[in-house]
Write a protein that holds these residues in place. Structure first.
Motif, PDB file in Angstrom:
ATOM      1  N   MET A   1      38.721  57.240  43.492  1.00 36.49           N
ATOM      2  CA  MET A   1      37.538  56.497  43.819  1.00 36.49           C
ATOM      3  C   MET A   1      37.693  55.068  43.321  1.00 36.49           C
ATOM      4  O   MET A   1      38.168  54.859  42.208  1.00 36.49           O
ATOM      5  CB  MET A   1      36.313  57.122  43.162  1.00 36.49           C
ATOM      6  N   LYS A   2      37.288  54.136  44.136  1.00 32.69           N
ATOM      7  CA  LYS A   2      37.385  52.730  43.749  1.00 32.69           C
ATOM      8  C   LYS A   2      36.039  52.240  43.240  1.00 32.69           C
ATOM      9  O   LYS A   2      34.998  52.554  43.794  1.00 32.69           O
ATOM     10  CB  LYS A   2      37.860  51.896  44.921  1.00 32.69           C
ATOM     11  N   PHE A   3      36.105  51.451  42.161  1.00 34.72           N
ATOM     12  CA  PHE A   3      34.909  50.893  41.533  1.00 34.72           C
ATOM     13  C   PHE A   3      35.109  49.409  41.309  1.00 34.72           C
ATOM     14  O   PHE A   3      36.201  48.959  40.959  1.00 34.72           O
ATOM     15  CB  PHE A   3      34.640  51.554  40.176  1.00 34.72           C
ATOM     16  N   LEU A   4      34.038  48.662  41.478  1.00 37.28           N
ATOM     17  CA  LEU A   4      34.030  47.244  41.163  1.00 37.28           C
ATOM     18  C   LEU A   4      33.320  47.093  39.829  1.00 37.28           C
ATOM     19  O   LEU A   4      32.196  47.575  39.666  1.00 37.28           O
ATOM     20  CB  LEU A   4      33.291  46.467  42.255  1.00 37.28           C
ATOM     21  N   SER A  30      48.314  50.110  32.528  1.00 32.61           N
ATOM     22  CA  SER A  30      49.348  51.101  32.197  1.00 32.61           C
ATOM     23  C   SER A  30      49.154  52.419  32.947  1.00 32.61           C
ATOM     24  O   SER A  30      50.106  53.138  33.191  1.00 32.61           O
ATOM     25  CB  SER A  30      49.381  51.354  30.689  1.00 32.61           C
ATOM     26  N   THR A  31      47.925  52.734  33.316  1.00 34.24           N
ATOM     27  CA  THR A  31      47.655  53.966  34.058  1.00 34.24           C
ATOM     28  C   THR A  31      47.676  53.754  35.566  1.00 34.24           C
ATOM     29  O   THR A  31      47.513  54.701  36.329  1.00 34.24           O
ATOM     30  CB  THR A  31      46.273  54.540  33.670  1.00 34.24           C
ATOM     31  N   GLY A  32      47.843  52.496  35.989  1.00 30.51           N
ATOM     32  CA  GLY A  32      47.856  52.192  37.418  1.00 30.51           C
ATOM     33  C   GLY A  32      46.471  52.129  38.044  1.00 30.51           C
ATOM     34  O   GLY A  32      46.340  52.064  39.260  1.00 30.51           O
ATOM     35  N   GLU A  33      45.433  52.114  37.209  1.00 29.65           N
ATOM     36  CA  GLU A  33      44.065  52.094  37.730  1.00 29.65           C
ATOM     37  C   GLU A  33      43.583  50.695  38.100  1.00 29.65           C
ATOM     38  O   GLU A  33      42.676  50.546  38.910  1.00 29.65           O
ATOM     39  CB  GLU A  33      43.103  52.714  36.715  1.00 29.65           C
ATOM     40  N   LEU A  34      44.162  49.660  37.499  1.00 24.56           N
ATOM     41  CA  LEU A  34      43.743  48.289  37.783  1.00 24.56           C
ATOM     42  C   LEU A  34      44.375  47.822  39.090  1.00 24.56           C
ATOM     43  O   LEU A  34      45.590  47.785  39.231  1.00 24.56           O
ATOM     44  CB  LEU A  34      44.151  47.341  36.648  1.00 24.56           C
ATOM     45  N   VAL A  70      27.450  37.030  37.745  1.00 24.55           N
ATOM     46  CA  VAL A  70      28.763  37.657  37.812  1.00 24.55           C
ATOM     47  C   VAL A  70      29.803  36.578  37.517  1.00 24.55           C
ATOM     48  O   VAL A  70      29.895  35.578  38.218  1.00 24.55           O
ATOM     49  CB  VAL A  70      29.037  38.304  39.188  1.00 24.55           C
ATOM     50  N   ALA A  71      30.564  36.783  36.465  1.00 20.52           N
ATOM     51  CA  ALA A  71      31.561  35.805  36.043  1.00 20.52           C
ATOM     52  C   ALA A  71      32.979  36.309  36.267  1.00 20.52           C
ATOM     53  O   ALA A  71      33.898  35.527  36.469  1.00 20.52           O
ATOM     54  CB  ALA A  71      31.371  35.471  34.566  1.00 20.52           C
ATOM     55  N   VAL A  72      33.162  37.614  36.221  1.00 22.86           N
ATOM     56  CA  VAL A  72      34.480  38.233  36.377  1.00 22.86           C
ATOM     57  C   VAL A  72      34.286  39.545  37.122  1.00 22.86           C
ATOM     58  O   VAL A  72      33.290  40.235  36.925  1.00 22.86           O
ATOM     59  CB  VAL A  72      35.134  38.524  34.993  1.00 22.86           C
ATOM     60  N   GLN A  73      35.261  39.879  37.983  1.00 25.35           N
ATOM     61  CA  GLN A  73      35.259  41.178  38.659  1.00 25.35           C
ATOM     62  C   GLN A  73      36.624  41.818  38.511  1.00 25.35           C
ATOM     63  O   GLN A  73      37.645  41.140  38.591  1.00 25.35           O
ATOM     64  CB  GLN A  73      34.987  41.030  40.160  1.00 25.35           C
ATOM     65  N   TYR A  74      36.622  43.116  38.282  1.00 25.29           N
ATOM     66  CA  TYR A  74      37.841  43.913  38.286  1.00 25.29           C
ATOM     67  C   TYR A  74      37.665  45.022  39.309  1.00 25.29           C
ATOM     68  O   TYR A  74      36.596  45.631  39.390  1.00 25.29           O
ATOM     69  CB  TYR A  74      38.117  44.542  36.920  1.00 25.29           C
ATOM     70  N   LEU A  75      38.695  45.300  40.071  1.00 26.32           N
ATOM     71  CA  LEU A  75      38.693  46.418  41.000  1.00 26.32           C
ATOM     72  C   LEU A  75      39.615  47.475  40.417  1.00 26.32           C
ATOM     73  O   LEU A  75      40.787  47.199  40.142  1.00 26.32           O
ATOM     74  CB  LEU A  75      39.176  45.974  42.381  1.00 26.32           C
ATOM     75  N   VAL A  76      39.074  48.671  40.189  1.00 24.30           N
ATOM     76  CA  VAL A  76      39.857  49.764  39.617  1.00 24.30           C
ATOM     77  C   VAL A  76      39.793  50.973  40.548  1.00 24.30           C
ATOM     78  O   VAL A  76      38.849  51.135  41.309  1.00 24.30           O
ATOM     79  CB  VAL A  76      39.365  50.146  38.201  1.00 24.30           C
ATOM     80  N   ASP A  77      40.815  51.803  40.479  1.00 25.15           N
ATOM     81  CA  ASP A  77      40.870  53.037  41.257  1.00 25.15           C
ATOM     82  C   ASP A  77      40.999  54.174  40.256  1.00 25.15           C
ATOM     83  O   ASP A  77      42.057  54.356  39.645  1.00 25.15           O
ATOM     84  CB  ASP A  77      42.055  52.998  42.215  1.00 25.15           C
ATOM     85  N   CYS A  78      39.921  54.917  40.045  1.00 25.30           N
ATOM     86  CA  CYS A  78      39.853  55.963  39.026  1.00 25.30           C
ATOM     87  C   CYS A  78      39.578  57.315  39.665  1.00 25.30           C
ATOM     88  O   CYS A  78      39.068  57.394  40.778  1.00 25.30           O
ATOM     89  CB  CYS A  78      38.725  55.670  38.044  1.00 25.30           C
ATOM     90  N   GLU A  79      39.856  58.364  38.923  1.00 22.54           N
ATOM     91  CA  GLU A  79      39.585  59.712  39.418  1.00 22.54           C
ATOM     92  C   GLU A  79      38.102  60.040  39.412  1.00 22.54           C
ATOM     93  O   GLU A  79      37.658  60.912  40.141  1.00 22.54           O
ATOM     94  CB  GLU A  79      40.342  60.742  38.585  1.00 22.54           C
ATOM     95  N   SER A  80      37.323  59.344  38.568  1.00 24.79           N
ATOM     96  CA  SER A  80      35.910  59.692  38.455  1.00 24.79           C
ATOM     97  C   SER A  80      35.083  58.498  37.990  1.00 24.79           C
ATOM     98  O   SER A  80      35.624  57.522  37.461  1.00 24.79           O
ATOM     99  CB  SER A  80      35.722  60.834  37.452  1.00 24.79           C
TER     100      SER A  80
END
Length: 112
Positions: A1-4, A30-34, A70-80
């Motif tokens: 699942m992708k989260f902003l 390191s986990t490849g989520e970023l 909103v000053a910074v955004q990160y897109l991550v792909d996590c399992e939950s």
């Protein structure tokens, strides 16, 4: 699942030259989520474009008017969602301004 992950900060509290998010960046990378991250310019130089009844209006500055934006955004792909919340908790800026964790939706409206 992708989260902003949206970091809401006051303009006076914007990150300096380098991100102070070392623990978050190290863990998520390191986990490849970023997937990506972006810091935004000062909101005073932004513009808002609105179209009403075919008339285009451009207003200068941030919208809505608020001390935090909103000053910074990160897109991550996590399992939950829980993992996305764990990662957000590693960001020091979230302790003052807050980090919004928002799932991304696909074109069909389902979570990605």
């Amino acid at each position: 699942m992708k989260f902003l992950l949206n970091l809401y900060l006051n303009a006076a509290d914007l990150p300096g030259e380098g991100p102070d998010h070392v623990e978050f960046l190290g863990s998520a990378a390191s986990t490849g989520e970023l997937i990506s991250g972006h810091a935004f310019a000062d909101p005073s130089i932004s513009a808002v474009v609105q179209v009403r009844d075919g008339v285009v209006a451009v207003s200068e500055g941030p919208y809505p008017r608020a001390s935090d934006h909103v000053a910074v955004q990160y897109l991550v792909d996590c399992e939950s969602r829980e993992r996305a919340l764990e990662l957000a908790a590693l960001i020091p800026s979230g302790r003052s301004g807050g980090v919004e964790v928002r799932p991304l939706m696909g074109s069909a409206g389902m979570e990605m």
